[in-house]
Motif scaffolding. Structure first.
Motif, PDB file in Angstrom:
ATOM      1  N   ASP A 143      -0.333   4.305   4.391  1.00 32.07           N
ATOM      2  CA  ASP A 143      -1.337   3.418   4.971  1.00 32.07           C
ATOM      3  C   ASP A 143      -2.649   3.669   4.247  1.00 32.07           C
ATOM      4  OD1 ASP A 143      -3.648   3.239   6.638  1.00 32.07           O
ATOM      5  OD2 ASP A 143      -2.578   3.761   8.447  1.00 32.07           O
ATOM      6  N   GLY A 144      -3.399   2.633   3.997  1.00 26.25           N
ATOM      7  CA  GLY A 144      -4.647   2.727   3.244  1.00 26.25           C
ATOM      8  C   GLY A 144      -5.710   3.597   3.888  1.00 26.25           C
ATOM      9  N   ASN A 145      -5.597   3.877   5.160  1.00 27.10           N
ATOM     10  CA  ASN A 145      -6.581   4.706   5.857  1.00 27.10           C
ATOM     11  C   ASN A 145      -6.164   6.170   5.962  1.00 27.10           C
ATOM     12  OD1 ASN A 145      -8.280   2.484   6.401  1.00 27.10           O
ATOM     13  ND2 ASN A 145      -6.956   1.892   8.099  1.00 27.10           N
ATOM     14  N   GLN A 146      -4.986   6.477   5.458  1.00 30.01           N
ATOM     15  CA  GLN A 146      -4.446   7.830   5.552  1.00 30.01           C
ATOM     16  C   GLN A 146      -5.144   8.761   4.571  1.00 30.01           C
ATOM     17  OE1 GLN A 146      -0.219   7.836   5.079  1.00 30.01           O
ATOM     18  NE2 GLN A 146      -0.088  10.041   4.813  1.00 30.01           N
ATOM     19  N   ALA A 147      -5.441   9.970   5.015  1.00 31.06           N
ATOM     20  CA  ALA A 147      -6.052  10.971   4.140  1.00 31.06           C
ATOM     21  C   ALA A 147      -5.004  11.496   3.160  1.00 31.06           C
ATOM     22  CB  ALA A 147      -6.606  12.119   4.967  1.00 31.06           C
TER      23      ALA A 147
END
Length: 163
Positions: free
Chosen positions: A99-103
């Motif tokens: 996911d694009g928001n995952q660190a």
């Protein structure tokens, strides 16, 4: 790393890609601050201590053998008869980004190198306006930040006709 009892060939934990060093024994529960473990050459043991594969221990490992030919495997001496824990330095594949928001699960020290690689990929994509020369500058920075020589990579790109 928890060693498997009664096996002299051990493997890195799931996701492990390469062993750097085994440092010390940590005992059965992992709480001990045991003696250091020395890297040795298997061929030396084969010549100087025939039958070493039969030696066992319940307490501590004294040596390990490792080769890049099998980067996820290593051998220990003596063979543990219980699940001993050793302290080690080893490389692990980062967790996949879903996911694009995952660190990103890497140490912060890799941040600048990741930035340089992303810029390289953005500038050299197969689209109009791609700037291979600018991109190669970022690729060079990426490799330099990781301490890797770039010469072979550039030669490979040239041979494939990509630059």
């Amino acid at each position: 790393i928890t060693l498997v009892a009664n096996q002299f060939i051990q493997s890195l934990p799931t996701g492990g890609v390469a062993l750097s060093q085994i440092l010390r024994n940590r005992g059965v529960g992992g709480a001990e601050n045991g003696p250091t473990i020395t890297r040795a050459e298997k061929s030396t043991f084969d010549q100087c201590l025939p039958g070493w594969e039969a030696h066992t221990t319940e307490e501590k490992i004294s040596n390990y053998f490792y080769t890049l030919e099998a980067p996820t495997l290593f051998q220990v001496y003596p063979i543990p008869t219980v699940a001993l824990i050793v302290e080690a330095i080893w490389g692990k594949t980062p967790d996949p980004i879903t996911d694009g928001n995952q660190a990103i699960s890497l140490e912060d020290t890799y941040g600048p190198a990741i930035k340089e690689y992303v810029l390289f990929r953005l500038l050299t994509m197969e689209t109009e306006g791609a700037s291979y020369n600018k991109g190669l500058g970022h690729l060079s920075n990426f490799y330099n930040l990781l301490g890797i020589k770039l010469q072979n990579q550039i030669r490979g790109l040239q041979l494939r006709g990509e630059i």
